[in-house]
Design a protein around this motif. Sequence first.
Motif, PDB file in Angstrom:
ATOM      1  N   VAL A   1       5.100  -1.759   7.607  1.00 56.27           N
ATOM      2  CA  VAL A   1       4.528  -0.552   8.200  1.00 56.27           C
ATOM      3  C   VAL A   1       5.049  -0.351   9.626  1.00 56.27           C
ATOM      4  CG1 VAL A   1       2.387   0.488   9.055  1.00 56.27           C
ATOM      5  CG2 VAL A   1       2.472  -0.528   6.766  1.00 56.27           C
ATOM      6  N   SER A   2       5.080  -1.419  10.408  1.00 51.40           N
ATOM      7  CA  SER A   2       5.529  -1.311  11.794  1.00 51.40           C
ATOM      8  C   SER A   2       6.971  -0.809  11.863  1.00 51.40           C
ATOM      9  CB  SER A   2       5.419  -2.667  12.491  1.00 51.40           C
ATOM     10  OG  SER A   2       5.935  -2.606  13.803  1.00 51.40           O
ATOM     11  N   ALA A   3       7.848  -1.390  11.051  1.00 50.76           N
ATOM     12  CA  ALA A   3       9.253  -0.969  11.052  1.00 50.76           C
ATOM     13  C   ALA A   3       9.390   0.468  10.579  1.00 50.76           C
ATOM     14  CB  ALA A   3      10.074  -1.902  10.162  1.00 50.76           C
TER      15      ALA A   3
ATOM     16  N   GLU B   1      -3.674   2.087   4.488  1.00 53.85           N
ATOM     17  CA  GLU B   1      -4.728   1.722   5.428  1.00 53.85           C
ATOM     18  C   GLU B   1      -4.140   1.195   6.742  1.00 53.85           C
ATOM     19  OE1 GLU B   1      -8.060  -1.791   5.921  1.00 53.85           O
ATOM     20  OE2 GLU B   1      -7.453  -1.212   3.900  1.00 53.85           O
ATOM     21  N   ILE B   2      -3.121   0.346   6.633  1.00 53.55           N
ATOM     22  CA  ILE B   2      -2.512  -0.211   7.845  1.00 53.55           C
ATOM     23  C   ILE B   2      -1.764   0.875   8.610  1.00 53.55           C
ATOM     24  CG2 ILE B   2      -0.784  -1.858   8.692  1.00 53.55           C
ATOM     25  CD1 ILE B   2      -1.614  -3.739   6.461  1.00 53.55           C
ATOM     26  N   CYS B   3      -1.134   1.825   7.897  1.00 54.47           N
ATOM     27  CA  CYS B   3      -0.487   2.959   8.573  1.00 54.47           C
ATOM     28  C   CYS B   3      -1.505   3.737   9.415  1.00 54.47           C
ATOM     29  CB  CYS B   3       0.138   3.905   7.547  1.00 54.47           C
ATOM     30  SG  CYS B   3       1.675   3.321   6.807  1.00 54.47           S
ATOM     31  N   GLN B   4      -2.695   3.926   8.861  1.00 50.19           N
ATOM     32  CA  GLN B   4      -3.725   4.721   9.542  1.00 50.19           C
ATOM     33  C   GLN B   4      -4.257   4.030  10.795  1.00 50.19           C
ATOM     34  OE1 GLN B   4      -6.444   5.194   6.289  1.00 50.19           O
ATOM     35  NE2 GLN B   4      -5.427   7.029   5.495  1.00 50.19           N
TER      36      GLN B   4
ATOM     37  N   THR C   1      -0.682   9.838  10.433  1.00 53.36           N
ATOM     38  CA  THR C   1      -1.509  10.274   9.300  1.00 53.36           C
ATOM     39  C   THR C   1      -0.846   9.801   8.021  1.00 53.36           C
ATOM     40  OG1 THR C   1      -0.339  12.382   9.288  1.00 53.36           O
ATOM     41  CG2 THR C   1      -2.439  12.285  10.478  1.00 53.36           C
ATOM     42  N   ALA C   2      -1.620   9.183   7.149  1.00 55.62           N
ATOM     43  CA  ALA C   2      -1.069   8.629   5.914  1.00 55.62           C
ATOM     44  C   ALA C   2      -2.078   8.780   4.780  1.00 55.62           C
ATOM     45  CB  ALA C   2      -0.710   7.156   6.105  1.00 55.62           C
TER      46      ALA C   2
END
Length: 638
Positions: free
Chosen positions: A272-274, A299-302, A308-309
Motif C-alpha cells: 500500500v505504501s509503495a 482498509e490500510i489505504c484508507q 480514498t479507497a
Amino acid sequence: MLNDGFDFVPEVPDLDEELLPIIPLDHDTGMMTMRPYQQEAVDAVFSDLQEHRSTLAVLATGLGKTIIFAEVAYRWPVGRVLIVAHREELIEQAQEKVGHHLDERPAIEMGSRKESRHGHGLLDKSKVLVTSVQTMSRPNRMQFFNPMDFGLVIVDEAHHVTAASYRRVLEHFHANPQLRHLGVTATPKRADEAALGDIYQSVAYEMDIREGIDEGWLVDVEQRFVVIEGLDFSEVRTTAGDFNQKDLAAVMMGSLQAERLMAEESPVHKIVSATIQEAQGRPTIIFCVTKAHAELTCEICQRHPGVTAEFVTDDTDAETRREIIKRFRAGTTQIFCNVGIATEGFDARVDVVAVARPTKSEALYRQMIGRGTRPIGGLVDRYDTANERREAIANSVKPAMTVLDFVGASGRHTLISAVDVLGGNYTEDIIEAAKRRLRESGETVDIDELLAEEALAAAERKAKAQKLAQEQKERDAAAKIRAEEERLKRQAEWNTRKGIRGHATYRTETVSAFERVTIPEQVGLGIHRGGCSDGQVKFLMRLGVTEQEACKYSKGQAGTIIDKLSRQTGGDYIMPFTKHMGRKLRDIPSGYLDWAEKNISDPKVQAEIKRFRSEGHILAAVQVLTEGTTLSDEPTPF
C-alpha cells in the motif's frame, strides 16, 4: 438435442450442409465512429465467415472490441444476433454500447431478467439479444430460444469459451446449420493451455498491445518492480497454470491470526505504501488475491490521509458494485481494490495498476495491465497519423500508465511482468536482462526504452565478442604461421649441419680417489651465460661473434642475431668455415676468394662470392692484385 443434465458435450457437431454466402447490409456504420483498424477488423470478420462457421478477433484491451462486434451485429443480414458473456458488467456494457450503435436497445436474458418481460413479444423482438452464459446454458431457459431464429452468436471474452457451459450453448444454437460464431478476446492464450483452436476455425483479425501502442491508440507502459522483503513465492503451489490462490493469499497477506498488529500486516503495508507514493493521487487499481486480501488492502489505504479507497469482490451485491465503480469512474474514489472484477469489461480512467497478486499467466497479466492502457477519452480519435496520436498522448495528462509489480523470492516460479507482455520480437535473453535490471534498480522505467537499451547492449556485447573472437583467430593464425616459419628455419639450419663433423682434442688422467689432488680451473668458468644454448654460441662464433659476447644472449636474442647475420648476402655474407670463418666476404683477400671459388663446393658460398663480385666489389680486389698480392701468397686453407 441437449442432455438432461449438465454433462460435458462436444463443442460443435459435424455439419455437412454447405454454407450460404453472407452479404453484409450495405449501409453507413452505426452511431459510433469506427477507427480504421476497427473497420478492417469488421471486414475481415465478414470475409472469414463466408468460408468458416466460426472465427476469432483478437484485440488488446482498450482497442474497442465491443464497437467492432456492435458493427458486425449492425450489418448482420440474416436472423437475430446473440451476444454471450459471463459477467454482469459485460452484459450491461454490451447492451449499452450495442444499443447506442444500433439505435435499438437489445434485450437481456440474465437471471430474473427475461426477454419476454421487456416488451418483446413473439412478433416484436430486438435484433440483438444479450445473455449470460450461466443463464442461457440452463435447459429451462435455453428451450425458449429457437436456433433457427439466430444467424450469429458473438462470444465476448472468448478465451472462456472452452468451458462446458459455453459449449452447451454453442451446441444448442448450432442446430441451425447456417449459424455463424464470432469470438472476441484480448487474450487468446489461456493459462491452463486449453486450445481455442478446438472452437474457432480461423483468426480474422489481430492487433496486440505492442501494435496498439506503436500506432498511438494506447498509452505507453512504464514499470517498476517493488521488492518486498518477506515475500516468498517459492513454496506456493501451481493450480491450472497459475498460483494457488490460498497459498498466494497467505504470502501476500502475512499471518492475520489474533490481532491485526503492524508486524502481521507488514506485507500489505509495504504494498500500500509503495502504491500510494507511486500513484501521487492518480486513479489506481490494485488487483488482490482474495476477498480478505482486498478488504485489508482497502482498509490500510484508507488509513493514509487524503486517500480514498473502496473494494469490490464477487460477493459484493450488484447495486453496491455499480455505485462503487461509478464513484471510481467519476474520480471520487482514487484507489479501487478488487479480486478479478476489473480484469474484464471495466472501462474507466486508470493511470496506475498495482499487481498485488503475482501471476504466472500472461493472459491474466495482459488483462490486468490492459485496464490502464486507454488514453484520455476522445484524445486520439481527432488525429490521422500514428505520430500525431503518440505526440498527443505524450503531451496529455496521461502520457503513460504505470505498472507496479511486487516481487520477492520467486524460487522455481517464473513471474509474468509487463516486459514479457511488451517484449514482442525481443529474445528471451533480452527480456530476462531487462527484468533483472528493473528488479535491481527499483526505478520506474519506460518498457520500450528499457528493451531497446538492453537490445543495444546485447548487440554491442555480441559485436565485441565477435571482434575478440576474430582477433584471437587472427592471432592464432599468425602464431601458426610464425611457428611454421620457425620450424622451416630450424629444418634448414639442421640441413646445413648434416655434413659438419667435429673432432676434439682431449687428455685423461687417472686419479686416486683417496689422494688429495688440486683440480685445475676450468676454461670458460666466469663467462656470463644469458641463457642461449651451446649450439647457438658455436653458431654465433662461426658468424664472427666472440664467445664472450655470444654467451650474454638469451635464446631468443641469439636466435634473432643468428637469423639476421645468416640472411646477410654479397659483401656482407659471413664465411661459415675455413680459416676466414666469421669474416665478411669484403674483408677476405681476393686471392683467397679465387681459391675458394675453385675449391669449395658449398653452393651457398659459391653463390655469395658471385653475388659479391657482381655488386662491383671486384674492382677493389683487382686493385689489391695490382699491388702485388697473388694467389701464391695465400696459404692453403686447411
